[in-house]
Scaffold this motif. Sequence first.
Motif, PDB file in Angstrom:
ATOM      1  N   ILE A 189       0.734  -1.168  -0.018  1.00  8.71           N
ATOM      2  CA  ILE A 189       0.012  -0.116  -0.051  1.00  8.71           C
ATOM      3  C   ILE A 189       0.974   1.148  -0.008  1.00  8.71           C
ATOM      4  O   ILE A 189       0.700   2.294  -0.837  1.00  8.71           O
ATOM      5  N   TYR A 193       2.434   1.553  -3.797  1.00 11.13           N
ATOM      6  CA  TYR A 193       1.247   2.094  -4.787  1.00 11.13           C
ATOM      7  C   TYR A 193       0.805   3.200  -4.527  1.00 11.13           C
ATOM      8  O   TYR A 193       0.351   3.976  -5.415  1.00 11.13           O
ATOM      9  N   LYS A 194       0.499   3.422  -3.181  1.00 13.61           N
ATOM     10  CA  LYS A 194      -0.082   4.861  -2.897  1.00 13.61           C
ATOM     11  C   LYS A 194       0.731   5.920  -2.988  1.00 13.61           C
ATOM     12  O   LYS A 194       0.351   7.057  -3.739  1.00 13.61           O
ATOM     13  N   SER A 195       2.028   5.754  -2.281  1.00  9.86           N
ATOM     14  CA  SER A 195       2.775   6.926  -2.102  1.00  9.86           C
ATOM     15  C   SER A 195       3.743   7.026  -3.170  1.00  9.86           C
ATOM     16  O   SER A 195       4.101   8.086  -4.041  1.00  9.86           O
ATOM     17  N   TYR A 216      -1.085   5.681  -6.981  1.00  8.31           N
ATOM     18  CA  TYR A 216      -2.308   5.135  -7.296  1.00  8.31           C
ATOM     19  C   TYR A 216      -3.618   5.391  -6.311  1.00  8.31           C
ATOM     20  O   TYR A 216      -3.346   5.633  -5.256  1.00  8.31           O
ATOM     21  N   GLY A 217      -4.672   5.354  -7.006  1.00  8.98           N
ATOM     22  CA  GLY A 217      -5.935   5.535  -6.030  1.00  8.98           C
ATOM     23  C   GLY A 217      -6.401   4.099  -5.761  1.00  8.98           C
ATOM     24  O   GLY A 217      -5.896   3.030  -6.182  1.00  8.98           O
ATOM     25  N   GLU A 218      -7.584   4.037  -5.101  1.00  5.22           N
ATOM     26  CA  GLU A 218      -8.009   2.738  -4.819  1.00  5.22           C
ATOM     27  C   GLU A 218      -8.379   2.058  -5.682  1.00  5.22           C
ATOM     28  O   GLU A 218      -8.465   0.583  -5.853  1.00  5.22           O
ATOM     29  N   THR A 221      -0.521  10.447   1.834  1.00  4.92           N
ATOM     30  CA  THR A 221       0.183   9.830   0.757  1.00  4.92           C
ATOM     31  C   THR A 221       1.101  10.702  -0.008  1.00  4.92           C
ATOM     32  O   THR A 221       1.914  10.399  -0.715  1.00  4.92           O
TER      33      THR A 221
END
Length: 458
Positions: free
Chosen positions: A270, A273-275, A279-281, A414
């Motif tokens: 997470i 991918y997020k930071s 990416y978003g959910e 993020t």
Amino acid sequence: MGERQRMKMSLPGKAGYGVASVGLSAIELMLQVYLLDLYILAGLSPASAGLAIALAVIWDAVSDPLMGAVMDNTAAKTLAGKRVPFMVAGSVLICFSFALLFSPPVGDSEEALFNYLLLSYLMVNTATTLFGVPYLSLINDLAGSERERASLFSWKIVFGSVGLLVGIGIPAYLAMGGPLDSVSSTLAARESSGLFLGALAALGCLATALRAFKGLKAQFAQTASSGDRLGLVGICKVFRYGMKAPFFVYLVIGFIAIAVSRSLNSSLAIPYYKSTLGYGEREIGWVLLLLTVMIILAAPAWVWVSGFKRKQFLFVSAALTLAGISAVVYPAIPSGVIYPALIVSVVGGGLVASIVLLDSLFSDFVELEKRAHGMDVSGLYYGVWRMLSKIARAIGIGFSGFFLAWIGYESGTTDQEESVERSIAWAFGPGVSVFLIIGSILIKRSEKYEEFRAAQSQ
């Protein structure tokens, strides 16, 4: 223990064995993702919640080999009597305890919340141990060949992957419609999820227990001999003998290294991918969905290929390939671009599914030990196997937390420093790959032990 003739398992029999993994995987995911946050929302401090969870997890790890030793030393006329009663008891307790765990008494004092969390989580872990250790032992009871044991692990992984999707989907679905920032709405959704998934896990586990009872009765006409009862001292002597074998040590330590790499990958996914990638959910959902679908499709393929090539060779080849891809690709994916990550999910999911071969290798070891000693201590071996997987998972999670704190990762956002984002990418790629390589080298060396034991058993 006399050798028993085992018939080839039917397709419904294999599916009946695997179905328990749907609910078990779903509740495991919910425990990892939602439990800590749930009790913080209910009013428990993060430190107290973490302490209660840590104490329950320690019991969870210790109870596995204890359960295996108790099961191996249980007096029973048949193998079903040594396995199924524990599985039924665990199934019933899973439903009751999991629903309790996700229904915290909101408004109580912090001491009351702490005690409630600790006791209910201890009950959940006891329930999963009661079911889980005999569940794994059934593989060597029911399957008469290496190919069939690998096939059962494949069914377990396939159903477990479906369970991960259920564990993600049910809480998300039940949370729809409520106010996004409402604590009461979130608590109600988690309570409903706990009740639903606890009941689902119990039904699946009971179905597997029933199938196991039928399968064991059909497989073995004769009763289990009284010589199967070694006493705890005798069981521990056999286990110590196995632990002294150097190539068994290679297999176990290699397994721990692989399990640590998987835990690191899951813990850092997470933040990466997020930071790092931004990416978003929705994008993360697509990545995880493709990964899960590929695991479901590839696990049976690995079992089929293992009929032509040695499992050590196949697993080591897959793990080293995955290590190379992870080390090179993850640090190089540009922020905001999703297609490279989707491609890696497809390829990586196929390679990750090779874990079925590692589980199968351990079941082969248990079978070889059973033949070498003429006695069944599979419960203790599988109990230790489960304990080691939990210890490795804790190591991976703990290292991830320490690493994120060390590089200056800020929770709750993020938006991280560029140096932090790059550090996460390097840990998620080359960092995980290091453990994959170490595990692969050690597991490769376990080949000689398997050959030695196979020659002894002939």
